[in-house]
Design a protein around this motif. Structure first.
Motif, short mmCIF file in Angstrom:
data_model
loop_
_atom_site.label_atom_id
_atom_site.label_comp_id
_atom_site.label_asym_id
_atom_site.label_seq_id
_atom_site.Cartn_x
_atom_site.Cartn_y
_atom_site.Cartn_z
N ALA A 9 32.81 65.16 -18.09
CA ALA A 9 31.64 65.90 -18.56
C ALA A 9 31.61 66.00 -20.08
O ALA A 9 30.54 65.99 -20.69
CB ALA A 9 31.63 67.29 -17.94
N SER A 10 32.80 66.11 -20.72
CA SER A 10 32.84 66.26 -22.18
C SER A 10 32.67 64.92 -22.90
O SER A 10 32.26 64.89 -24.06
CB SER A 10 34.16 66.90 -22.60
N ALA A 11 33.01 63.80 -22.24
CA ALA A 11 32.86 62.49 -22.88
C ALA A 11 31.39 62.11 -22.98
O ALA A 11 30.58 62.47 -22.13
CB ALA A 11 33.64 61.44 -22.10
N LYS A 12 31.07 61.36 -24.03
CA LYS A 12 29.70 60.94 -24.27
C LYS A 12 29.61 59.42 -24.34
O LYS A 12 30.62 58.73 -24.54
CB LYS A 12 29.18 61.54 -25.58
N THR A 13 28.42 58.91 -24.17
CA THR A 13 28.14 57.49 -24.33
C THR A 13 27.23 57.31 -25.54
O THR A 13 26.17 57.92 -25.62
CB THR A 13 27.48 56.91 -23.08
N HIS A 14 27.69 56.50 -26.49
CA HIS A 14 26.94 56.26 -27.72
C HIS A 14 26.31 54.87 -27.68
O HIS A 14 27.00 53.88 -27.45
CB HIS A 14 27.88 56.36 -28.94
N HIS A 15 25.01 54.83 -27.92
CA HIS A 15 24.28 53.56 -27.90
C HIS A 15 23.91 53.17 -29.34
O HIS A 15 23.42 54.00 -30.11
CB HIS A 15 23.01 53.68 -27.06
N HIS A 16 24.17 51.91 -29.68
CA HIS A 16 23.83 51.40 -31.01
C HIS A 16 23.22 50.00 -30.87
O HIS A 16 23.54 49.26 -29.93
CB HIS A 16 25.06 51.32 -31.90
N ASP A 17 22.37 49.67 -31.82
CA ASP A 17 21.80 48.32 -31.91
C ASP A 17 22.26 47.67 -33.19
O ASP A 17 22.08 48.23 -34.28
CB ASP A 17 20.26 48.38 -31.87
N PHE A 18 22.88 46.50 -33.09
CA PHE A 18 23.30 45.71 -34.24
C PHE A 18 22.39 44.49 -34.33
O PHE A 18 22.34 43.69 -33.38
CB PHE A 18 24.75 45.24 -34.10
#
Length: 370
Positions: free
Chosen positions: A27-36
């Motif tokens: 629950a505490s972990a997050k998913t980070h989305h990025h565009d290169f």
């Protein structure tokens, strides 16, 4: 009643607690989305403008920040004219080896006009890493910092710094780096050395056409800051120092270390070091320098601070009121003197540098796989 007895059972209770802890961590972990977006961008350095391969038009590329346990999802779109991959330097790819990035090793390259999405979770690592291209010499300009903070609710094993600043040490060629390595491959000679050394992409005040673009980091007198130093150079060991200040090393390559104090850092290509620095010199010249290994005349057992024959001019006097720190660099043309050969060393150094001439044992090893 049976359900109550099951929960009351010690082994069942332990299993139940483990499940709750796993759910809490998830629950505490997050998913980070990025565009290169890999693309050619006009970049001016040393009075000339080159169509440099960059990420999202930035040189260096964007800094990614995550927490221990988070997942990164990075979609890479290749709009350049070269094949490319992205390597996440130092990340332990647990069950995600295909996301590591070396070209023709863990994946086929991303061809021009195509895209690829990297997805991996960072586990058990905290500190500073970095990412870079892993195709030809695109790494000369396609790179950036990867900062891994502790899990939410956790803290550093050292006093919390006032500020955190990534310091990327790099190289700049007044040419296309891909052409440089292709010429070396074709001729069999060593690649041309870089025309400048950079800090956060800037050559610094002593290079031509560069005095207005020196990197500046604001600080207050007496505060402690965390510098995340990264050697993003291709082939050079680099030394980093701050005039009249000590550096307390607290981490290396996304792992904490027992703190110790030094005046000079030495980083090989790809290495990272986290250091604490306290601006405790109210009227000191705060000059930041980095030096390539080939500039030293003798083995770097003890490096004078500041380097007397290569020191830069005074750039800043930090009074008791807050002022910014200004980065400076050593003039590249004064850093090309080669290391002395063993015959030029004193007798004690010659004795230490003697190589064995007689073959004592012969070893044979074999490696195979199915």
């Amino acid at each position: 009643m049976e359900a109550f007895n099951s929960i009351a059972n010690p082994s069942s209770s332990f299993f139940f607690i483990c499940i709750l802890l796993l759910l809490a961590n998830a629950a505490s972990a997050k998913t980070h989305h990025h565009d290169f977006v890999i693309q050619a961008t006009p970049v001016k350095r040393l009075c000339k403008t080159h169509n440099t391969i960059t990420v999202n038009g930035q040189f260096p590329g964007p800094t990614l920040e995550v927490n221990n346990g988070d997942t990164l999802v990075v979609k890479v779109v290749n709009r350049a004219r070269y094949n490319v991959t992205i390597h996440w330097h130092g990340v332990r790819q647990m069950r995600t080896g295909w996301a590591d990035g070396p070209e023709f090793i863990t994946q086929c390259p991303i061809r021009p006009g195509k895209s690829y999405t990297y997805r991996f979770t960072i586990q058990g690592q905290e500190g500073t890493l970095w990412w870079h291209a892993h195709s030809s010499w695109l790494r000369a300009t396609v790179y950036g910092a990867l900062i891994i903070h502790p899990k939410e609710g956790d803290s550093y094993p050292f006093p919390k710094p006032k500020r955190e600043t990534p310091i990327l040490l790099g190289e700049w060629w007044d040419a296309n780096p891909v052409d440089v390595i292709r010429r070396a491959t074709r001729t069999g000679a060593a690649p041309n050395v870089s025309d400048a050394y950079t800090i956060n992409g800037q050559p610094g005040d002593l290079y031509k056409c560069s005095s207005q673009d020196t990197t500046i980091v604001p600080v207050d007198s007496g505060e402690t800051n965390l510098l995340r130093v990264i050697n993003a150079a291709l082939n050079q060991q680099l030394f980093f120092s701050v005039a009249n200040h000590k550096l307390t090393i607290v981490g290396a390559d996304a792992s904490y270390v027992k703190p110790f104090t030094t005046s000079v850092l030495m980083l090989g290509p790809g290495q990272t070091t986290d250091v604490l620095i306290t601006t405790d010199q109210p009227r000191a010249n705060i000059t930041w320098q980095h030096v390539p290994m080939r500039a030293l005349k003798e083995p770097p057992l003890i490096i004078p601070q500041p380097l007397p024959s290569l020191s830069t001019r005074q750039l800043l006097v930090l009074p008791t009121v807050p002022r910014p720190i200004q980065f400076s660099h050593l003039y590249r043309h004064m850093m090309t003197r080669p290391l002395r050969q063993p015959s030029q060393l004193n007798s004690e150094a010659q004795e230490r540098s003697k190589c064995p001439r007689k073959l004592m044992k012969i070893y044979s090893s074999q490696l195979g796989w199915d």
